[in-house]
Write a protein that holds these residues in place. Structure first.
Motif, PDB file in Angstrom:
ATOM      1  N   LEU A   1      49.497  42.702   4.486  1.00 49.74           N
ATOM      2  CA  LEU A   1      49.746  42.886   3.017  1.00 49.74           C
ATOM      3  C   LEU A   1      50.041  44.772   2.781  1.00 49.74           C
ATOM      4  CD1 LEU A   1      47.247  42.091  -0.059  1.00 49.74           C
ATOM      5  CD2 LEU A   1      50.201  41.393   0.284  1.00 49.74           C
ATOM      6  N   PRO A   2      50.584  45.645   2.709  1.00 45.65           N
ATOM      7  CA  PRO A   2      51.100  46.950   2.617  1.00 45.65           C
ATOM      8  C   PRO A   2      49.744  47.672   2.760  1.00 45.65           C
ATOM      9  CG  PRO A   2      52.892  46.358   0.301  1.00 45.65           C
ATOM     10  CD  PRO A   2      51.541  45.299   1.142  1.00 45.65           C
ATOM     11  N   GLY A   3      49.397  48.763   3.437  1.00 44.92           N
ATOM     12  CA  GLY A   3      47.981  49.614   3.586  1.00 44.92           C
ATOM     13  C   GLY A   3      47.456  50.290   2.298  1.00 44.92           C
ATOM     14  N   HIS A   4      48.618  49.645   0.859  1.00 42.31           N
ATOM     15  CA  HIS A   4      47.220  50.833  -0.115  1.00 42.31           C
ATOM     16  C   HIS A   4      47.065  49.606  -1.003  1.00 42.31           C
ATOM     17  CE1 HIS A   4      51.558  49.877  -1.025  1.00 42.31           C
ATOM     18  NE2 HIS A   4      51.134  49.209  -2.348  1.00 42.31           N
ATOM     19  N   ILE A   5      47.084  48.327  -0.292  1.00 40.24           N
ATOM     20  CA  ILE A   5      46.180  47.239  -1.234  1.00 40.24           C
ATOM     21  C   ILE A   5      45.439  46.663  -0.202  1.00 40.24           C
ATOM     22  CG2 ILE A   5      47.267  44.888  -2.212  1.00 40.24           C
ATOM     23  CD1 ILE A   5      49.603  45.936  -2.911  1.00 40.24           C
ATOM     24  N   ASN A   6      43.719  46.424  -1.255  1.00 38.08           N
ATOM     25  CA  ASN A   6      42.614  45.791  -0.391  1.00 38.08           C
ATOM     26  C   ASN A   6      43.683  44.164  -0.410  1.00 38.08           C
ATOM     27  OD1 ASN A   6      40.692  44.496   0.281  1.00 38.08           O
ATOM     28  ND2 ASN A   6      39.728  46.255  -1.064  1.00 38.08           N
ATOM     29  N   ALA A   7      43.592  43.664   1.224  1.00 44.14           N
ATOM     30  CA  ALA A   7      43.991  42.155   1.211  1.00 44.14           C
ATOM     31  C   ALA A   7      42.386  41.224   0.601  1.00 44.14           C
ATOM     32  CB  ALA A   7      44.120  41.885   2.344  1.00 44.14           C
ATOM     33  N   GLU A   8      41.688  41.603   0.783  1.00 47.57           N
ATOM     34  CA  GLU A   8      40.185  40.820   1.114  1.00 47.57           C
ATOM     35  C   GLU A   8      40.158  40.876  -0.479  1.00 47.57           C
ATOM     36  OE1 GLU A   8      40.277  43.661   3.473  1.00 47.57           O
ATOM     37  OE2 GLU A   8      40.272  42.281   4.604  1.00 47.57           O
TER      38      GLU A   8
HETATM   39 MG   LIG Z   1      45.232  46.619   3.456  1.00 44.11          MG
END
Ligand SMILES: [Mg+2]
Ligand SMILES: Nc1nc2c(c(=O)[nH]1)N[C@@H](CN(C=O)c1ccc(C(=O)N[C@@H](CCC(=O)O)C(=O)O)cc1)CN2
Length: 284
Positions: A101-108
């Motif tokens: 996912l883009p870096g500004h979204i927390n994938a966990e």
């Molecule tokens: Mg991320």
């Protein structure tokens, strides 16, 4: 004699045809076709290829794919709202959020929000925990696909020494759990592992998933070993190459997966199996 090829092309097609037959029987029995929500945020070219393959194989397997193509600047709050909506939607059996996912979204945070019963990637802590406790339900697609490839080829893992190179959440860790479940003796190597070459030299089975082209040297491979290459690296010349030196490793190995045409295709086929399994569990 050079290694025999573990053919992901042939075996993934077999799996997809198997799912197709199961789906057809289910639909003939009056149920709707299984449905997979495919969420892609942004326009990473590799992710677009993978998602495209997933949608195509859904069509071949008789699974309905529902595309959610979101712009790269989608907020975390908007993605959370979409996952919550998909969790609540009875017409959706599986939810796939393409990574990275883009870096500004927390994938966990996003993965943990997916209903574990719809977590067809098998990444939710609940599903990883079940795998760790020898009670698997939805299992991560790449490691499960590797196990299918080995099973369908008639390769028995009981008592074999397996070395997994890479300890990611998507590949290395769940792969180690799968191999353990098949009663192999498992060593997981990572960036701080001392004398990796020595570890690999002793392995009957090597699974490489580090994302570095040609990282595992062919001369490290024990004669007669089974080599599974999970890496898909794009070279400047546009070609794909794995994490293992294919030609050199083929001189030592008994069996080896090609890149492309190996594990990547099994990942997609396994997603079809997981989506069917999720649909049956949600609506027996
Ligand atoms: Mg991320
Ligand atoms: N949500 C997920 N994200 C990612 C996963 C995953 O399992 N779930 N795994 C990887 C990438 N991956 C799945 O999405 C994947 C990798 C490779 C292929 C594939 O079709 N490979 C072909 C070659 C395709 C090409 O031309 O590039 C092959 O190996 O022959 C499909 C899916 C990361 N993200």
């Amino acid at each position: 004699m050079p290694a025999q090829i573990l053919d992901g092309k042939v075996i993934s097609q077999e799996i997809i045809q198997q799912v197709r037959a199961q789906v057809d029987a289910r639909v003939a029995g009056g149920k709707r076709a299984p449905a997979l929500a495919v969420v892609l945020v942004g326009s990473d070219p590799a992710s677009q290829v993978y998602v495209g393959n997933k949608k195509r194989q859904c069509a071949n397997a008789g699974i309905t794919s529902i595309a959610h193509d979101l712009p790269a600047d989608t907020t975390e709050a908007d993605l959370i709202a979409l996952v919550q909506q998909l969790n609540a939607d009875d017409a959706v059996d599986g939810i796939l959020v393409q990574l990275p996912l883009p870096g500004h979204i927390n994938a966990e945070k996003i993965i943990e929000l997916i209903d574990p019963n719809k977590d067809v990637d098998g990444f939710h802590p609940y599903n990883i925990g079940r795998l760790a406790l020898k009670m698997p339900l939805l299992r991560p697609c790449t490691p499960r696909g590797v196990m299918t490839l080995l099973e369908k080829t008639g390769i028995d893992l009981v008592g074999k020494d397996a070395v997994v190179v890479g300890a990611s959440n998507i590949v290395g860790r769940p792969q180690a759990l799968e191999l353990l479940l098949a009663r192999a003796t498992v060593t997981v190597c990572h960036s701080k592992t001392r004398d990796l070459a020595e570890k690999v030299r002793n392995a009957d089975v090597v699974v490489a998933g580090v994302g570095i082209p040609n990282f595992v040297k062919g001369e490290w491979i024990k004669p007669g070993a089974i080599v599974i290459d999970v890496g898909i690296n794009r070279l400047d010349n546009g070609k794909l190459c794995g994490d293992v030196e294919f030609e050199a490793a083929s001189q030592n190995a008994a069996w080896i997966t090609p890149v492309p045409g190996g594990v990547g295709l099994m990942t997609v086929a396994t997603l079809m199996q997981n989506t069917f399994d999720a649909a049956v569990k949600l609506n027996p």
